[in-house]
Scaffold this active site. Structure first.
Site, PDB file in Angstrom:
ATOM      1  N   GLU A 152       0.839  -1.207   0.000  1.00 16.65           N
ATOM      2  CA  GLU A 152       0.000   0.000   0.000  1.00 16.65           C
ATOM      3  C   GLU A 152       0.877   1.261   0.000  1.00 16.65           C
ATOM      4  O   GLU A 152       1.585   1.511   0.984  1.00 16.65           O
ATOM      5  CB  GLU A 152      -0.868  -0.021   1.257  1.00 16.65           C
ATOM      6  CG  GLU A 152      -1.786   1.174   1.400  1.00 16.65           C
ATOM      7  CD  GLU A 152      -2.710   1.066   2.609  1.00 16.65           C
ATOM      8  OE1 GLU A 152      -2.313   0.434   3.606  1.00 16.65           O
ATOM      9  OE2 GLU A 152      -3.818   1.614   2.545  1.00 16.65           O
ATOM     10  N   GLU A 158       3.046   9.361   7.259  1.00 17.72           N
ATOM     11  CA  GLU A 158       3.079   8.093   7.996  1.00 17.72           C
ATOM     12  C   GLU A 158       4.315   7.253   7.697  1.00 17.72           C
ATOM     13  O   GLU A 158       4.683   6.400   8.503  1.00 17.72           O
ATOM     14  CB  GLU A 158       1.826   7.258   7.681  1.00 17.72           C
ATOM     15  CG  GLU A 158       0.533   7.886   8.186  1.00 17.72           C
ATOM     16  CD  GLU A 158      -0.651   6.956   8.003  1.00 17.72           C
ATOM     17  OE1 GLU A 158      -0.637   5.848   8.546  1.00 17.72           O
ATOM     18  OE2 GLU A 158      -1.593   7.360   7.299  1.00 17.72           O
ATOM     19  N   ASP A 185      -5.323   3.213  -1.691  1.00 17.15           N
ATOM     20  CA  ASP A 185      -6.189   3.732  -0.632  1.00 17.15           C
ATOM     21  C   ASP A 185      -6.510   5.190  -0.982  1.00 17.15           C
ATOM     22  O   ASP A 185      -5.589   6.012  -1.117  1.00 17.15           O
ATOM     23  CB  ASP A 185      -5.427   3.620   0.710  1.00 17.15           C
ATOM     24  CG  ASP A 185      -6.214   4.124   1.910  1.00 17.15           C
ATOM     25  OD1 ASP A 185      -6.945   5.115   1.768  1.00 17.15           O
ATOM     26  OD2 ASP A 185      -6.060   3.536   3.000  1.00 17.15           O
ATOM     27  N   HIS A 188      -4.867   8.057   1.107  1.00 17.59           N
ATOM     28  CA  HIS A 188      -3.461   8.355   0.798  1.00 17.59           C
ATOM     29  C   HIS A 188      -3.323   8.967  -0.605  1.00 17.59           C
ATOM     30  O   HIS A 188      -2.522   9.876  -0.815  1.00 17.59           O
ATOM     31  CB  HIS A 188      -2.611   7.085   0.893  1.00 17.59           C
ATOM     32  CG  HIS A 188      -2.674   6.446   2.238  1.00 17.59           C
ATOM     33  ND1 HIS A 188      -2.330   7.110   3.391  1.00 17.59           N
ATOM     34  CD2 HIS A 188      -3.068   5.198   2.635  1.00 17.59           C
ATOM     35  CE1 HIS A 188      -2.499   6.304   4.436  1.00 17.59           C
ATOM     36  NE2 HIS A 188      -2.938   5.146   3.997  1.00 17.59           N
ATOM     37  N   HIS A 211      -8.762   0.360  -0.826  1.00 18.44           N
ATOM     38  CA  HIS A 211      -9.348   0.932   0.396  1.00 18.44           C
ATOM     39  C   HIS A 211     -10.075   2.232   0.071  1.00 18.44           C
ATOM     40  O   HIS A 211      -9.541   3.065  -0.660  1.00 18.44           O
ATOM     41  CB  HIS A 211      -8.248   1.285   1.413  1.00 18.44           C
ATOM     42  CG  HIS A 211      -7.773   0.118   2.218  1.00 18.44           C
ATOM     43  ND1 HIS A 211      -6.629   0.173   2.984  1.00 18.44           N
ATOM     44  CD2 HIS A 211      -8.313  -1.117   2.406  1.00 18.44           C
ATOM     45  CE1 HIS A 211      -6.467  -0.986   3.604  1.00 18.44           C
ATOM     46  NE2 HIS A 211      -7.465  -1.795   3.264  1.00 18.44           N
ATOM     47  N   ARG A 217     -10.795  11.219   5.992  1.00 16.97           N
ATOM     48  CA  ARG A 217     -10.726   9.844   6.515  1.00 16.97           C
ATOM     49  C   ARG A 217     -12.010   9.419   7.227  1.00 16.97           C
ATOM     50  O   ARG A 217     -12.010   8.448   7.971  1.00 16.97           O
ATOM     51  CB  ARG A 217      -9.492   9.594   7.383  1.00 16.97           C
ATOM     52  CG  ARG A 217      -8.894   8.244   6.989  1.00 16.97           C
ATOM     53  CD  ARG A 217      -7.589   7.859   7.581  1.00 16.97           C
ATOM     54  NE  ARG A 217      -7.082   6.734   6.787  1.00 16.97           N
ATOM     55  CZ  ARG A 217      -5.965   6.080   7.009  1.00 16.97           C
ATOM     56  NH1 ARG A 217      -5.197   6.407   8.024  1.00 16.97           N
ATOM     57  NH2 ARG A 217      -5.596   5.076   6.235  1.00 16.97           N
ATOM     58  N   GLU A 246     -12.026   1.553   4.975  1.00 22.06           N
ATOM     59  CA  GLU A 246     -11.073   1.713   6.079  1.00 22.06           C
ATOM     60  C   GLU A 246     -11.123   3.190   6.460  1.00 22.06           C
ATOM     61  O   GLU A 246     -10.440   4.020   5.871  1.00 22.06           O
ATOM     62  CB  GLU A 246      -9.667   1.307   5.647  1.00 22.06           C
ATOM     63  CG  GLU A 246      -8.670   1.378   6.810  1.00 22.06           C
ATOM     64  CD  GLU A 246      -7.235   1.315   6.335  1.00 22.06           C
ATOM     65  OE1 GLU A 246      -6.491   0.446   6.807  1.00 22.06           O
ATOM     66  OE2 GLU A 246      -6.854   2.152   5.491  1.00 22.06           O
TER      67      GLU A 246
HETATM   68  C1  LER Z   1      -3.512   0.973   6.375  1.00 22.79           C
HETATM   69  O1  LER Z   1      -4.278   0.340   5.393  1.00 22.79           O
HETATM   70  C2  LER Z   1      -3.377   2.401   6.091  1.00 22.79           C
HETATM   71  O2  LER Z   1      -4.034   2.932   5.250  1.00 22.79           O
HETATM   72  C3  LER Z   1      -2.379   3.185   6.822  1.00 22.79           C
HETATM   73  O3  LER Z   1      -2.805   4.517   6.965  1.00 22.79           O
HETATM   74  C4  LER Z   1      -1.960   2.629   8.131  1.00 22.79           C
HETATM   75  O4  LER Z   1      -1.585   3.642   8.989  1.00 22.79           O
HETATM   76 MN    MN Z   2      -5.333   1.793   3.893  1.00 24.75          MN
END
Ligand code: LER
Ligand code: MN
Length: 269
Positions: A152, A158, A185, A188, A211, A217, A246
């Site tokens: 991912e 992060e 995701d 992100h 995701h 978020r 998520e």
């Molecule tokens: C985990 O899937 C994710 O998106 C990250 O932000 C974990 O911190």
């Molecule tokens: Mn994620």
């Protein structure tokens, strides 16, 4: 599209694991809301009884499309790129330990934060070499069990390693294994990708899992992302996999999960 949502099997600091706590009650809630599957965030497979969990999940009629592994980093500090070789070894062993459950459920194993960060004093090229070697080793072990791994890209706040889909695709080239792909995701991507739909098209068949969370978020529909356009782009790649929620349990998990599925079902069949 098949919809799932993240559930943590252990207490976790990670805030965007939508469901935490009572496993059985959470599985019933998720199934009752109409989800097709549950994505399990498992810190350590040793902490769960696979047969018991399988019984509960099957009784709810749910599938398990993916296993999240980031809590090994979040709670224990294991990573593929730690300067300490013992910690790197433990991280690789931890990912391999997920293979039996992943094979059982037909789930992808997620390589998220367990990749680690470049520690101060560590040469970034050296960290990349450790990362590539660790993923090669895990991908080979997973391939023997018929399991796929999905890295991912995670935003710059992060991790310092693999923030964008471009970097993710380069890593895929370096690893050179067919069972290694990407998990995209939207949270992100909103931070790192200049054009989310173009990045989805560029990743194409290498998208192994997906995701969804909105720009803040929260659940899809609570922020400003254009999910209709994003999911149309995903579908146009021929993606046959899952769209997995998520997001933060806000205002609380059940309401967030209900709002998300209502919104997503309106825009994707
Ligand atoms: C985990 O899937 C994710 O998106 C990250 O932000 C974990 O911190
Ligand atoms: Mn994620």
């Amino acid at each position: 599209m098949k919809l799932s949502i993240v559930l943590s099997t252990q207490p976790a600091q990670f805030q965007a694991a939508t469901f935490k706590g009572d496993l059985e009650a959470n599985l019933r809630t998720i199934a009752g809301l109409g989800y097709d599957g549950v994505e399990l965030a498992i810190r350590d497979p040793k902490l769960v009884n696979l047969a018991d969990m399988d019984r509960l999940i099957s009784a709810c009629g749910l599938s398990v499309p993916a296993i999240g592994t980031g809590q090994a980093w979040g709670e224990e500090g294991l990573s593929f790129t730690d300067p300490d070789p013992h910690i790197r070894h433990e991280a690789i062993a931890r990912i391999k330990a997920h293979i039996p459950a992943a094979a059982h459920f037909g789930a992808v194993i997620i390589i998220g934060l367990i990749r680690g960060i470049v520690r101060p004093g560590t040469d970034p090229d050296c960290a990349m070499d450790w990362l590539v070697e660790a993923i090669k080793e895990c991908s080979m072990a997973a391939a023997a069990g018929g399991v796929r791994l999905a890295l991912e890209p995670i935003n710059r706040y992060e991790t310092t390693l693999i923030n964008s889909t471009t970097q993710g695709l380069e890593l895929i080239e370096q690893v050179g294994m067919n069972n290694f792909g990407l998990l995209l995701d939207t949270f992100h991507m909103n931070i790192e990708e200049p054009d989310i739909e173009a990045s989805i098209r560029a990743c194409g068949a290498r998208i192994f899992h997906f995701h969804v969370a909105d720009s803040n978020r929260w659940y899809p529909g609570a922020g400003h992302l254009d999910f209709r356009s994003i999911l149309l782009a995903l579908r146009a790649t021929g993606y046959q996999g899952w769209v997995s929620g998520e997001f933060l349990p806000k205002p609380e998990a059940e309401t967030a999960a209900r709002e998300s599925i209502a919104y997503l079902r309106k825009i994707v069949m």
